[in-house]
Design a protein around this motif. Sequence first.
Motif, PDB file in Angstrom:
ATOM      1  N   HIS A 195       0.830  -1.202   0.000  1.00 18.17           N
ATOM      2  CA  HIS A 195       0.000   0.000   0.000  1.00 18.17           C
ATOM      3  C   HIS A 195       0.870   1.260   0.000  1.00 18.17           C
ATOM      4  O   HIS A 195       0.532   2.252  -0.646  1.00 18.17           O
ATOM      5  CB  HIS A 195      -0.969  -0.036   1.183  1.00 18.17           C
ATOM      6  N   LEU A 196       1.987   1.204   0.706  1.00 20.33           N
ATOM      7  CA  LEU A 196       2.946   2.318   0.646  1.00 20.33           C
ATOM      8  C   LEU A 196       3.573   2.415  -0.746  1.00 20.33           C
ATOM      9  O   LEU A 196       3.856   3.509  -1.223  1.00 20.33           O
ATOM     10  CB  LEU A 196       4.034   2.167   1.700  1.00 20.33           C
ATOM     11  N   GLY A 197       3.776   1.267  -1.380  1.00 26.05           N
ATOM     12  CA  GLY A 197       4.291   1.268  -2.753  1.00 26.05           C
ATOM     13  C   GLY A 197       3.362   2.019  -3.689  1.00 26.05           C
ATOM     14  O   GLY A 197       3.809   2.801  -4.542  1.00 26.05           O
ATOM     15  N   LEU A 198       2.060   1.788  -3.541  1.00 24.40           N
ATOM     16  CA  LEU A 198       1.085   2.533  -4.353  1.00 24.40           C
ATOM     17  C   LEU A 198       1.133   4.027  -4.038  1.00 24.40           C
ATOM     18  O   LEU A 198       1.034   4.863  -4.935  1.00 24.40           O
ATOM     19  CB  LEU A 198      -0.329   1.999  -4.119  1.00 24.40           C
ATOM     20  N   ALA A 199       1.290   4.350  -2.749  1.00 22.98           N
ATOM     21  CA  ALA A 199       1.360   5.768  -2.355  1.00 22.98           C
ATOM     22  C   ALA A 199       2.597   6.432  -2.946  1.00 22.98           C
ATOM     23  O   ALA A 199       2.534   7.581  -3.402  1.00 22.98           O
ATOM     24  CB  ALA A 199       1.352   5.890  -0.832  1.00 22.98           C
ATOM     25  N   VAL A 200       3.703   5.725  -2.976  1.00 20.18           N
ATOM     26  CA  VAL A 200       4.934   6.280  -3.572  1.00 20.18           C
ATOM     27  C   VAL A 200       4.748   6.452  -5.071  1.00 20.18           C
ATOM     28  O   VAL A 200       5.148   7.480  -5.629  1.00 20.18           O
ATOM     29  CB  VAL A 200       6.147   5.383  -3.253  1.00 20.18           C
ATOM     30  N   LEU A 201       4.127   5.481  -5.734  1.00 19.90           N
ATOM     31  CA  LEU A 201       3.852   5.613  -7.170  1.00 19.90           C
ATOM     32  C   LEU A 201       2.964   6.826  -7.422  1.00 19.90           C
ATOM     33  O   LEU A 201       3.212   7.606  -8.354  1.00 19.90           O
ATOM     34  CB  LEU A 201       3.194   4.344  -7.713  1.00 19.90           C
ATOM     35  N   LEU A 218       3.970  10.164  -9.713  1.00 21.77           N
ATOM     36  CA  LEU A 218       3.111  10.674 -10.784  1.00 21.77           C
ATOM     37  C   LEU A 218       2.664  12.105 -10.494  1.00 21.77           C
ATOM     38  O   LEU A 218       2.595  12.940 -11.398  1.00 21.77           O
ATOM     39  CB  LEU A 218       1.894   9.759 -10.967  1.00 21.77           C
ATOM     40  N   TYR A 219       2.361  12.373  -9.242  1.00 23.44           N
ATOM     41  CA  TYR A 219       1.949  13.721  -8.843  1.00 23.44           C
ATOM     42  C   TYR A 219       3.107  14.709  -8.994  1.00 23.44           C
ATOM     43  O   TYR A 219       2.936  15.815  -9.504  1.00 23.44           O
ATOM     44  CB  TYR A 219       1.460  13.697  -7.393  1.00 23.44           C
ATOM     45  N   ARG A 220       4.272  14.326  -8.560  1.00 20.22           N
ATOM     46  CA  ARG A 220       5.454  15.197  -8.582  1.00 20.22           C
ATOM     47  C   ARG A 220       5.801  15.621  -9.994  1.00 20.22           C
ATOM     48  O   ARG A 220       6.172  16.748 -10.252  1.00 20.22           O
ATOM     49  CB  ARG A 220       6.638  14.457  -7.935  1.00 20.22           C
ATOM     50  N   PHE A 221       5.665  14.679 -10.939  1.00 21.74           N
ATOM     51  CA  PHE A 221       6.011  14.979 -12.322  1.00 21.74           C
ATOM     52  C   PHE A 221       4.802  15.390 -13.159  1.00 21.74           C
ATOM     53  O   PHE A 221       4.934  15.594 -14.366  1.00 21.74           O
ATOM     54  CB  PHE A 221       6.748  13.793 -12.954  1.00 21.74           C
ATOM     55  N   ARG A 222       3.635  15.503 -12.499  1.00 26.43           N
ATOM     56  CA  ARG A 222       2.406  15.964 -13.178  1.00 26.43           C
ATOM     57  C   ARG A 222       2.136  15.180 -14.461  1.00 26.43           C
ATOM     58  O   ARG A 222       1.853  15.747 -15.515  1.00 26.43           O
ATOM     59  CB  ARG A 222       2.494  17.454 -13.505  1.00 26.43           C
ATOM     60  N   ARG A 223       2.237  13.864 -14.341  1.00 29.94           N
ATOM     61  CA  ARG A 223       2.061  13.004 -15.502  1.00 29.94           C
ATOM     62  C   ARG A 223       0.877  12.075 -15.293  1.00 29.94           C
ATOM     63  O   ARG A 223       0.529  11.735 -14.169  1.00 29.94           O
ATOM     64  CB  ARG A 223       3.322  12.155 -15.747  1.00 29.94           C
ATOM     65  N   PHE A 224       0.277  11.658 -16.380  1.00 31.22           N
ATOM     66  CA  PHE A 224      -0.746  10.614 -16.381  1.00 31.22           C
ATOM     67  C   PHE A 224      -1.833  10.870 -15.334  1.00 31.22           C
ATOM     68  O   PHE A 224      -1.984  10.114 -14.375  1.00 31.22           O
ATOM     69  CB  PHE A 224      -0.104   9.242 -16.166  1.00 31.22           C
ATOM     70  N   ALA A 225      -2.589  11.918 -15.535  1.00 29.81           N
ATOM     71  CA  ALA A 225      -3.582  12.357 -14.549  1.00 29.81           C
ATOM     72  C   ALA A 225      -4.569  11.252 -14.175  1.00 29.81           C
ATOM     73  O   ALA A 225      -4.889  11.077 -12.997  1.00 29.81           O
ATOM     74  CB  ALA A 225      -4.337  13.574 -15.066  1.00 29.81           C
ATOM     75  N   TYR A 226      -5.059  10.501 -15.157  1.00 29.18           N
ATOM     76  CA  TYR A 226      -6.031   9.458 -14.838  1.00 29.18           C
ATOM     77  C   TYR A 226      -5.385   8.337 -14.027  1.00 29.18           C
ATOM     78  O   TYR A 226      -5.928   7.910 -13.003  1.00 29.18           O
ATOM     79  CB  TYR A 226      -6.661   8.889 -16.114  1.00 29.18           C
TER      80      TYR A 226
END
Length: 130
Positions: free
Chosen positions: A70-76, A80-88
């Motif tokens: 679950h932490l792995g998903l949070a890091v992913l 994605l948030y940090r690089f503003r990529r793949f919004a969906y």
Amino acid sequence: MLIAHLVPGYFAAIQTQPHWQPEWGKTRHALLWGAAFASTFVPDLDVIYNVLFRGFFNHSTLWTHSLFPHLGLAVLWWVLYRFRRFAYLRMLVGLAALGGLSHLLLDVISHGTPLFYPLSLVMVGAPSER
């Protein structure tokens, strides 16, 4: 307890809906709702595994109740948030992470869970007084 686990998924979906883009369409919006709800009860798949293959009805030390996936998903989500990529994908992963982490939190509060499996089999959380 299933209903209690679904509640955080519902609120996560409601709170993130203003960020859902209209061009994602109804199918993708339904998948976001599905991720929000499914991720809240997926950790309990260990109970089904135990009933089918081990012959008892209880939680056990499987990866589903470990903090690490679950932490792995949070890091992913954070990457994605940090690089503003793949919004969906970011929204989908974020809802899945929130659902799984909320499940673990509720389990810690209600009966304890092996949060650090496979590194430790120690149950984290105080068992409820009954």
